[in-house]
Design a protein around this motif. Structure first.
Motif, PDB file in Angstrom:
ATOM      1  N   UNK A   1       0.826  -1.218   0.000  1.00 45.31           N
ATOM      2  CA  UNK A   1       0.000   0.000   0.000  1.00 45.31           C
ATOM      3  C   UNK A   1       0.862   1.270   0.000  1.00 45.31           C
ATOM      4  N   UNK A   2       1.860   1.282  -0.876  1.00 47.83           N
ATOM      5  CA  UNK A   2       2.779   2.420  -0.997  1.00 47.83           C
ATOM      6  C   UNK A   2       2.718   2.927  -2.436  1.00 47.83           C
ATOM      7  N   UNK A   3       2.560   4.218  -2.597  1.00 50.69           N
ATOM      8  CA  UNK A   3       2.527   4.794  -3.940  1.00 50.69           C
ATOM      9  C   UNK A   3       3.955   4.959  -4.463  1.00 50.69           C
ATOM     10  N   UNK A   4       4.053   5.128  -5.774  1.00 51.44           N
ATOM     11  CA  UNK A   4       5.370   5.364  -6.379  1.00 51.44           C
ATOM     12  C   UNK A   4       5.986   6.662  -5.856  1.00 51.44           C
ATOM     13  N   UNK A   5       5.167   7.650  -5.666  1.00 53.34           N
ATOM     14  CA  UNK A   5       5.689   8.926  -5.161  1.00 53.34           C
ATOM     15  C   UNK A   5       6.302   8.742  -3.778  1.00 53.34           C
ATOM     16  N   UNK A   6       5.612   8.043  -2.898  1.00 48.92           N
ATOM     17  CA  UNK A   6       6.123   7.782  -1.548  1.00 48.92           C
ATOM     18  C   UNK A   6       7.408   6.963  -1.634  1.00 48.92           C
ATOM     19  N   UNK A   7       7.396   5.963  -2.504  1.00 52.09           N
ATOM     20  CA  UNK A   7       8.572   5.087  -2.637  1.00 52.09           C
ATOM     21  C   UNK A   7       9.793   5.873  -3.124  1.00 52.09           C
ATOM     22  N   UNK A   8       9.611   6.679  -4.171  1.00 65.17           N
ATOM     23  CA  UNK A   8      10.737   7.441  -4.736  1.00 65.17           C
ATOM     24  C   UNK A   8      11.275   8.461  -3.736  1.00 65.17           C
ATOM     25  N   UNK A   9      10.360   9.155  -3.047  1.00 64.89           N
ATOM     26  CA  UNK A   9      10.792  10.154  -2.076  1.00 64.89           C
ATOM     27  C   UNK A   9      11.492   9.485  -0.891  1.00 64.89           C
ATOM     28  N   UNK A  10      10.992   8.368  -0.420  1.00 63.38           N
ATOM     29  CA  UNK A  10      11.615   7.648   0.696  1.00 63.38           C
ATOM     30  C   UNK A  10      12.995   7.134   0.298  1.00 63.38           C
TER      31      UNK A  10
END
Length: 793
Positions: A23-32
């Motif tokens: 339940x993680x978006x690409x935006x969250x993944x890239x920023x993290x």
């Protein structure tokens, strides 16, 4: 700015499936991933990342090593879900450390990077089938951007592992980058002669016996004469001192006799320990610090000290022999070479450096290490010299510093060593005159000294004779680096290395450098530079770590310092999985993408001031031996534009503050360059909330300077002019005619600058040592007046 194309992530489909499951978006993944990568690159637990959306906002997420990547993603998600109340328009450069954008327009990106030129920017783009990213940074090279893309994909590889991995276990160094680091730290092997230093010297004696070996002022000595006198001394030592590898002191001024003593000692199979006044009291008259001298002699169990008659009374006998070179009995000994079985693994010298325990420590160095140094200097520096020419090499560094060793290599080449006397070393003009008069080809100095010489015109005046300059001992200032890069005629090298690794461990030719800032270059042959983190793991390229050194240059260690040796010298596996002996330098640096190294400072309280390596704890410990001092702290202050030692003292009850008394007391324990420029009495320490001394709240010298007349406002024209010169050199606001130039922050280099200006402006030559006895504006003014009176007669 790099116009990089968007690069697709590896294993895109697998990452997409796992993100959906977590339940993680690409935006969250890239920023993290960006946050984690910055943490691994720069070590900060919290970053300020500007996120460009409809409104600008700054992300601040705290990282702990024991959280997982998924937990990091949750923290980033929580932050992004917060309502953004207002747009941030007035961000300063210090407010932002990185930039993150999704599907940004190029114009928007250029505007942000123009405002935050120091920031790394990550740009992500997502469509129905894929996600791509790219990295941008002003003036970043292509290979650096490639590394960032590899690191991002390396985080993706860890994310796809079966278990949710903790941040501490995620490495951003991929196979390609690891191979590069291994190449950077791989030893470049070259052969060195299987002969001792003095054996190679003796070969030159046979080749050119009548060639001048050493020049010192008006005195000279040939190779044959030097060899014979050294042999007589060596035979004397062998008759009177049993065994080999004894530590034998040399206590005298810079002279031909110093060189005779060096060769005499090493020919006898022993190691020399320089204890010269010029090193410990640069620019000061008077004897060696007595307590320090006594410690050195007892610490090394020194059986013999070689000196001259005028210094004999300075040396405590304590059952040891003191030999004056004027002793006529020396002439009775054979002047033939000694046939003594020695190897390149025998000791050649010991050098004292400052110690954090309150006492100096002695580094022990073998012939092998010195020969490797000579071999490298020959390869990278002497190879630049004009062929088929008689070369003269300057001996500028004090003999008590390891830098003095590097130019002794001229004897292996059959060159002539020109010892700059202490009187010459005190004047930039005199140094340049000496270079021109003796046609010196090779010169070495510190950046501080080079600054004075550049101001005096060395690069122009000496360009027809001077071919090579080695600069080391401290960091080169950026403005000087820019100037040296443009130098066309004189080859100028930046050299780096601690005494524990035999003077030079890296070198870099500055002329024509592509680097806009100072770098220390790459390792010399038979030496490896390893940049490691606190756990002694390799760090990514561009990431600051501590310098560890292995190879031929690494010394035996410290004499009689078992615990210190255990913490400083040890065996370890390198990035190439080779077991080597490493020295932990305490110096911090990072690899550039081309393999060169940039030095950034120290990881402890050790400092370098005008190339002097100083442990602040040694000064503090000795200050506290004073009966009037309850507690003390020594800091380095550079608010005036150059480094000064400031001592803060808390006095015992009913004790009267007397800076001169404290300074005189301390001079018995430490060399003059470790005596603080200023002393500030305090009633108590300013403390932090954690009850530690708050160094930021300690008063600066200019804040406590007694109010008095400002010399610049004096009605006397000469006094006003002199005051303007002195406050400019010291970078202070005021001075009176009786203020002590030294206690206001002066040092030997500042005195050189001052006296050179006085000579240039008033045609008044003031003796260096005479000024030290009365370092005031009033004294200088009287000298100027006396000169004018003589001219008017």
């Amino acid at each position: 700015m790099n116009k990089n194309k968007l690069v697709q992530l590896i294993e895109m489909e697998k990452i997409n499936n796992k993100l959906w499951k977590d339940n993680i978006t690409w935006k969250i993944y890239c920023l993290s991933s960006f946050v984690l990568m910055l943490n691994k690159m720069h070590g900060l637990e919290e970053y300020k990342i500007l996120i460009q959306e409809e409104k600008q906002r700054v992300l601040q997420v705290k990282l702990e090593d024991d959280i997982t990547f998924n937990e990091l993603c949750c923290r980033v998600k929580e932050y992004l879900e917060r309502k953004c109340e207002e747009d941030i328009c007035d961000l300063k450069q210090s407010d932002v450390q990185a930039i993150f954008l999704m599907e940004a327009q190029q114009s928007q990106l250029e505007e942000l990077l123009s405002k935050f030129s120091h920031c790394l920017c990550m740009v992500c783009s997502q469509d129905q089938t894929s996600v791509s990213c790219r990295f941008e940074k002003v003036n970043a090279c292509e290979c650096y951007i490639d590394l960032l893309e590899q690191r991002f994909n390396e985080i993706s590889r860890h994310y796809l592992l079966p278990n949710d991995i903790k941040l501490r276990d995620i490495s951003i160094i991929g196979d390609e980058e690891k191979k590069k680091i291994q190449d950077f730290s791989r030893e470049n092997k070259s052969e060195i002669p299987d002969k001792t230093f003095h054996e190679l010297f003796e070969e030159q004696v046979l080749k050119s016996p009548n060639k001048t070996a050493v020049i010192c002022g008006e005195e000279t000595i040939t190779y044959d004469e030097l060899n014979k006198r050294a042999n007589q001394l060596a035979n004397y030592i062998n008759e009177n001192i049993e065994g080999t590898e004894n530590l034998i002191g040399i206590y005298m001024e810079r002279s031909i006799e110093f060189i005779v003593s060096i060769f005499g000692i090493i020919k006898s199979g022993n190691a020399y320990v320089p204890i010269d006044q010029d090193t410990l009291n640069p620019g000061h008259s008077g004897s060696f610090p007595k307590s320090r001298l006594r410690f050195m002699l007892n610490d090394t169990k020194m059986k013999l000290v070689i000196t001259k008659k005028k210094y004999e009374q300075d040396i405590p006998s304590d059952g040891r022999e003191v030999l004056c070179l004027e002793n006529e009995n020396l002439k009775k000994y054979s002047s033939d070479n000694i046939d003594k079985r020695l190897t390149i693994y025998n000791l050649i010298y010991g050098i004292y450096t400052s110690g954090s325990t309150g006492y100096p420590k002695l580094t022990l160095v073998e012939h092998k290490s010195v020969l490797n140094l000579f071999n490298n200097i020959n390869n990278f520096a002497y190879s630049k010299l004009t062929e088929n020419k008689t070369h003269i090499v300057a001996q500028n560094a004090p003999f008590g510093f390891d830098a003095s060793v590097q130019q002794l290599g001229c004897f292996v080449k059959g060159y002539t060593l020109c010892i700059l006397t202490e009187r010459i070393r005190k004047s930039a003009k005199a140094i340049i005159d000496c270079i021109l008069e003796n046609k010196i080809s090779v010169f070495d100095c510190t950046p501080s000294q080079l600054e004075l010489l550049i101001n005096e015109g060395i690069l122009i005046k000496c360009s027809d004779v001077l071919e090579v300059v080695l600069v080391g001992g401290e960091s080169i200032p950026s403005n000087m680096w820019t100037q040296l890069v443009k130098e066309k005629r004189i080859n100028i090298f930046n050299v780096y290395g601690p005494a524990e690794c035999t003077v030079d461990s890296t070198y870099y030719l500055i002329n024509g450098s592509e680097h806009e800032y100072p770098v220390i270059g790459k390792a010399i042959d038979n030496c490896c530079i390893h940049i490691l983190d606190e756990e002694q793991n390799i760090v990514p390229i561009g990431t600051v770590g501590e310098i560890y050194i292995s190879g031929y240059g690494v010394s035996r260690g410290y004499y009689n310092r078992e615990e210190l040796n255990k913490s400083s010298f040890f065996e370890n596996l390198t990035s190439c999985n080779e077991k080597v002996r490493l020295y932990k330098t305490g110096d911090k640096a990072y690899y550039l993408a081309d393999g060169n190294i940039r030095y950034v400072g120290r990881s402890d309280d050790q400092v370098k001031i005008r190339s002097h390596r100083i442990e602040l704890a040694e000064i503090t410990t000795n200050l506290c031996k004073n009966d009037n001092i309850k507690d003390a702290l020594v800091t380095v202050n550079d608010s005036s534009g150059y480094k000064k030692l400031i001592a803060y003292v808390i006095l015992k009850d009913d004790s009267k503050f007397d800076a001169q008394n404290i300074s005189d007391f301390l001079a018995d324990y430490v060399p003059k360059y470790m005596v603080p420029n200023q002393y500030i009495p305090l009633s108590e320490w300013p403390l932090t909330a954690n009850m530690k001394i708050d160094k930021k709240r300690l008063p600066l010298p200019e804040e406590i300077h007694e109010e008095g007349a400002n010399g610049i406002d004096s009605k006397d024209a000469i006094e006003r002019e002199l005051a303007e010169i002195m406050v400019r050199i010291l970078k202070i606001k005021m001075i009176t005619d009786t203020d002590n130039f030294m206690t206001l922050g002066g040092d030997s280099l500042r005195v050189m600058t001052l006296l050179a200006e006085i000579f240039s402006k008033y045609n008044t030559e003031i003796d260096f040592e005479e000024f030290f006895k009365n370092p005031t504006l009033k004294f200088i003014k009287q000298k100027v007046v006396d000169t004018r009176n003589k001219e008017n007669v």
